[in-house]
Design a protein around this motif. Structure first.
Motif, PDB file in Angstrom:
ATOM      1  N   LYS A  57     -32.127  46.912  -1.837  1.00 40.95           N
ATOM      2  CA  LYS A  57     -31.910  45.946  -3.146  1.00 40.95           C
ATOM      3  C   LYS A  57     -32.228  47.224  -4.471  1.00 40.95           C
ATOM      4  O   LYS A  57     -31.692  48.029  -4.311  1.00 40.95           O
ATOM      5  N   GLU A  58     -32.613  46.261  -5.552  1.00 39.82           N
ATOM      6  CA  GLU A  58     -31.759  47.318  -6.874  1.00 39.82           C
ATOM      7  C   GLU A  58     -32.964  47.973  -6.451  1.00 39.82           C
ATOM      8  O   GLU A  58     -34.014  47.940  -6.682  1.00 39.82           O
ATOM      9  N   GLY A  59     -32.125  49.400  -7.522  1.00 45.59           N
ATOM     10  CA  GLY A  59     -32.462  51.213  -7.763  1.00 45.59           C
ATOM     11  C   GLY A  59     -32.047  51.974  -5.494  1.00 45.59           C
ATOM     12  O   GLY A  59     -31.953  53.081  -5.806  1.00 45.59           O
ATOM     13  N   ASP A  60     -31.594  51.079  -4.978  1.00 48.47           N
ATOM     14  CA  ASP A  60     -31.520  51.973  -3.158  1.00 48.47           C
ATOM     15  C   ASP A  60     -30.627  53.404  -4.037  1.00 48.47           C
ATOM     16  O   ASP A  60     -29.187  53.307  -4.728  1.00 48.47           O
ATOM     17  N   ARG A  61     -29.963  53.890  -3.087  1.00 51.44           N
ATOM     18  CA  ARG A  61     -29.518  55.268  -2.938  1.00 51.44           C
ATOM     19  C   ARG A  61     -28.571  55.201  -1.522  1.00 51.44           C
ATOM     20  O   ARG A  61     -29.200  54.694  -0.778  1.00 51.44           O
ATOM     21  N   VAL A  62     -27.539  55.103  -1.790  1.00 46.49           N
ATOM     22  CA  VAL A  62     -26.611  55.177  -0.882  1.00 46.49           C
ATOM     23  C   VAL A  62     -25.272  55.857  -0.845  1.00 46.49           C
ATOM     24  O   VAL A  62     -25.035  56.140  -1.571  1.00 46.49           O
ATOM     25  N   LEU A  63     -24.945  55.928   0.214  1.00 43.91           N
ATOM     26  CA  LEU A  63     -23.647  57.028   0.675  1.00 43.91           C
ATOM     27  C   LEU A  63     -22.807  56.277   1.901  1.00 43.91           C
ATOM     28  O   LEU A  63     -22.890  55.920   2.589  1.00 43.91           O
ATOM     29  N   ASP A  64     -21.710  56.107   1.040  1.00 49.28           N
ATOM     30  CA  ASP A  64     -20.686  55.559   1.837  1.00 49.28           C
ATOM     31  C   ASP A  64     -19.584  56.370   2.159  1.00 49.28           C
ATOM     32  O   ASP A  64     -18.355  57.082   1.305  1.00 49.28           O
ATOM     33  N   ILE A  65     -19.851  57.209   3.837  1.00 48.44           N
ATOM     34  CA  ILE A  65     -19.025  57.905   4.254  1.00 48.44           C
ATOM     35  C   ILE A  65     -17.909  57.536   4.819  1.00 48.44           C
ATOM     36  O   ILE A  65     -17.745  56.355   5.579  1.00 48.44           O
ATOM     37  N   ALA A  66     -17.351  57.786   5.145  1.00 49.27           N
ATOM     38  CA  ALA A  66     -15.305  57.303   4.766  1.00 49.27           C
ATOM     39  C   ALA A  66     -15.229  56.356   4.052  1.00 49.27           C
ATOM     40  O   ALA A  66     -14.764  54.866   5.061  1.00 49.27           O
ATOM     41  N   GLY A  81     -27.413  47.705  -8.000  1.00 44.41           N
ATOM     42  CA  GLY A  81     -27.090  47.299  -9.451  1.00 44.41           C
ATOM     43  C   GLY A  81     -27.937  48.523 -10.594  1.00 44.41           C
ATOM     44  O   GLY A  81     -26.637  49.597  -9.817  1.00 44.41           O
ATOM     45  N   THR A  82     -27.586  48.581 -12.154  1.00 42.51           N
ATOM     46  CA  THR A  82     -27.413  49.710 -12.360  1.00 42.51           C
ATOM     47  C   THR A  82     -28.513  50.430 -12.475  1.00 42.51           C
ATOM     48  O   THR A  82     -28.521  51.935 -12.572  1.00 42.51           O
ATOM     49  N   THR A  83     -29.342  51.017 -11.769  1.00 39.80           N
ATOM     50  CA  THR A  83     -30.874  51.785 -11.760  1.00 39.80           C
ATOM     51  C   THR A  83     -30.270  52.528 -10.597  1.00 39.80           C
ATOM     52  O   THR A  83     -30.781  53.346  -9.553  1.00 39.80           O
ATOM     53  N   GLY A  84     -29.984  51.849  -9.285  1.00 39.97           N
ATOM     54  CA  GLY A  84     -29.100  52.809  -8.516  1.00 39.97           C
ATOM     55  C   GLY A  84     -28.510  53.194  -8.299  1.00 39.97           C
ATOM     56  O   GLY A  84     -27.295  53.900  -9.417  1.00 39.97           O
ATOM     57  N   GLN A  85     -27.100  53.802  -7.421  1.00 42.16           N
ATOM     58  CA  GLN A  85     -26.169  54.692  -6.877  1.00 42.16           C
ATOM     59  C   GLN A  85     -25.461  54.080  -5.740  1.00 42.16           C
ATOM     60  O   GLN A  85     -26.300  54.483  -4.749  1.00 42.16           O
ATOM     61  N   VAL A  86     -24.854  54.297  -5.687  1.00 38.63           N
ATOM     62  CA  VAL A  86     -23.391  54.353  -3.868  1.00 38.63           C
ATOM     63  C   VAL A  86     -23.213  55.934  -4.264  1.00 38.63           C
ATOM     64  O   VAL A  86     -21.606  56.075  -5.622  1.00 38.63           O
ATOM     65  N   VAL A  87     -22.815  56.303  -3.376  1.00 41.14           N
ATOM     66  CA  VAL A  87     -21.556  57.424  -3.905  1.00 41.14           C
ATOM     67  C   VAL A  87     -20.809  57.358  -2.892  1.00 41.14           C
ATOM     68  O   VAL A  87     -21.159  57.611  -1.897  1.00 41.14           O
ATOM     69  N   HIS A  88     -19.696  57.335  -3.421  1.00 45.90           N
ATOM     70  CA  HIS A  88     -17.610  57.417  -2.073  1.00 45.90           C
ATOM     71  C   HIS A  88     -17.516  57.936  -1.922  1.00 45.90           C
ATOM     72  O   HIS A  88     -17.048  59.370  -2.936  1.00 45.90           O
ATOM     73  N   LEU A 109     -17.468  52.216 -11.735  1.00 41.22           N
ATOM     74  CA  LEU A 109     -17.708  53.649 -11.788  1.00 41.22           C
ATOM     75  C   LEU A 109     -18.336  54.355 -11.074  1.00 41.22           C
ATOM     76  O   LEU A 109     -19.296  54.207 -11.016  1.00 41.22           O
ATOM     77  N   LEU A 110     -17.798  54.838 -10.136  1.00 43.49           N
ATOM     78  CA  LEU A 110     -19.082  55.348  -9.038  1.00 43.49           C
ATOM     79  C   LEU A 110     -18.326  56.981  -8.772  1.00 43.49           C
ATOM     80  O   LEU A 110     -18.072  57.439  -8.830  1.00 43.49           O
ATOM     81  N   PRO A 111     -19.830  57.814  -8.836  1.00 41.77           N
ATOM     82  CA  PRO A 111     -19.380  59.481  -8.114  1.00 41.77           C
ATOM     83  C   PRO A 111     -18.411  59.118  -6.907  1.00 41.77           C
ATOM     84  O   PRO A 111     -19.382  58.354  -5.642  1.00 41.77           O
ATOM     85  N   THR A 112     -17.141  60.032  -6.875  1.00 44.18           N
ATOM     86  CA  THR A 112     -16.172  60.217  -5.972  1.00 44.18           C
ATOM     87  C   THR A 112     -16.119  61.406  -5.050  1.00 44.18           C
ATOM     88  O   THR A 112     -15.793  62.129  -6.067  1.00 44.18           O
ATOM     89  N   VAL A 113     -16.280  61.317  -4.169  1.00 43.25           N
ATOM     90  CA  VAL A 113     -16.821  62.939  -3.494  1.00 43.25           C
ATOM     91  C   VAL A 113     -15.843  63.307  -2.144  1.00 43.25           C
ATOM     92  O   VAL A 113     -15.509  62.080  -1.453  1.00 43.25           O
ATOM     93  N   VAL A 114     -14.690  64.378  -1.699  1.00 41.11           N
ATOM     94  CA  VAL A 114     -14.098  64.539  -1.210  1.00 41.11           C
ATOM     95  C   VAL A 114     -14.742  65.900   0.036  1.00 41.11           C
ATOM     96  O   VAL A 114     -15.434  66.621  -0.645  1.00 41.11           O
ATOM     97  N   CYS A 115     -15.485  64.769   0.864  1.00 37.22           N
ATOM     98  CA  CYS A 115     -16.580  65.702   1.551  1.00 37.22           C
ATOM     99  C   CYS A 115     -16.527  65.373   3.154  1.00 37.22           C
ATOM    100  O   CYS A 115     -15.666  64.512   3.502  1.00 37.22           O
ATOM    101  N   ASP A 116     -16.578  66.654   3.987  1.00 35.78           N
ATOM    102  CA  ASP A 116     -16.819  66.769   5.206  1.00 35.78           C
ATOM    103  C   ASP A 116     -18.217  65.842   5.318  1.00 35.78           C
ATOM    104  O   ASP A 116     -18.634  66.629   4.863  1.00 35.78           O
TER     105      ASP A 116
END
Length: 243
Positions: A57-66, A81-88, A109-116
């Motif tokens: 839903k609008e405003g949720d925070r998501v972490l997309d691993i791999a 949406g614009t109030t949520g966040q997806v970290v790629h 444009l999403l936060p993009t992070v190289v991580c284990d």
């Protein structure tokens, strides 16, 4: 030294990440077209079902691993949406770069992070949803990665693991023939790399089956775990709820 598997080969634990990285460095530029060819386009339906089950839903925070080339990150971004966040995120920089560029080309444009995934650089109880698609089987310590995913989820948060699994028994022989004969040839012709797609077929066989992965997720701290087979078990979507 501790050992683990790289496909059917036994390797030192410290060497597996390097070798997996080499596989995805090699195939990054052809990854999407190979997914379409290998699955006959079915990977798009598997991912669409995953997005539906996420029920964001609008405003949720998501972490997309791999997160790789960004299919799910793009779909999730449209939901939060614009109030949520997806970290790629991805451990492989070449894959992540392809995904980042693809997202930017689509105006996202999403936060993009190289991580284990075994050592996530995010605070406790931060995300509403964590997703890992076709990446868990490549991780050396799946139990540690699943515990990290549980740690960064809010109570009531959801983990989605979309992964190749154990196909229904009547299809095993045909699936094995396709996997070990057709996939490497496709990889050679399209990506110029038969070995990486031979590894893909082998890694699927070494990955825990549906019930085994369900048990691993429960041991990692997920109070409720269920799974949904797709395409006769070629792929399964495991859903874990942090209670």
């Amino acid at each position: 030294m501790s050992s683990t598997h790289f496909g059917f080969e036994t390797v030192d634990e410290n060497d597996k990440a390097r070798r997996v990285r080499g596989v995805f460095d090699s195939v990054a530029s052809k990854y999407d077209i190979m997914n379409d060819l290998m699955s006959g386009g079915l990977h798009r339906a598997w991912k669409a079902y995953t997005v539906m089950v996420a029920n964001l839903k609008e405003g949720d925070r998501v972490l997309d691993i791999a997160g790789g080339t960004g299919d799910l990150s793009l779909a999730f971004a449209k939901k939060v949406g614009t109030t949520g966040q997806v970290v790629h995120t991805d451990i492989n920089e070449a894959m992540l770069r392809v995904g980042r560029d693809r997202l930017i080309d689509k105006g996202i444009l999403l936060p993009t992070v190289v991580c284990d995934a075994e050592k996530l650089p995010f605070p406790d109880q931060h995300f509403n949803l964590v997703s890992v698609a076709f990446g868990l089987r490549n991780m050396t310590h799946k139990d540690a990665a699943l515990k990290e995913m549980c740690r960064v989820l809010k109570p009531g948060g959801k983990l989605l693991v979309l992964e190749f699994s154990k196909v229904a028994k009547p299809l095993e022989k045909a699936y094995d023939w396709y996997s070990f004969n057709i996939l490497p040839r496709l990889g050679s012709m399209v990506a110029g790399d038969a070995d990486s797609y031979r590894y893909l077929a082998e890694s699927i066989r070494m990955h825990p089956g549906q019930q085994e992965l369900k048990a691993l997720m429960q041991q990692a701290g997920f109070g409720h775990v269920d799974y949904h087979n797709m395409t006769a078990g070629v792929v399964a979507l495991h859903v874990g709820i942090k209670c």
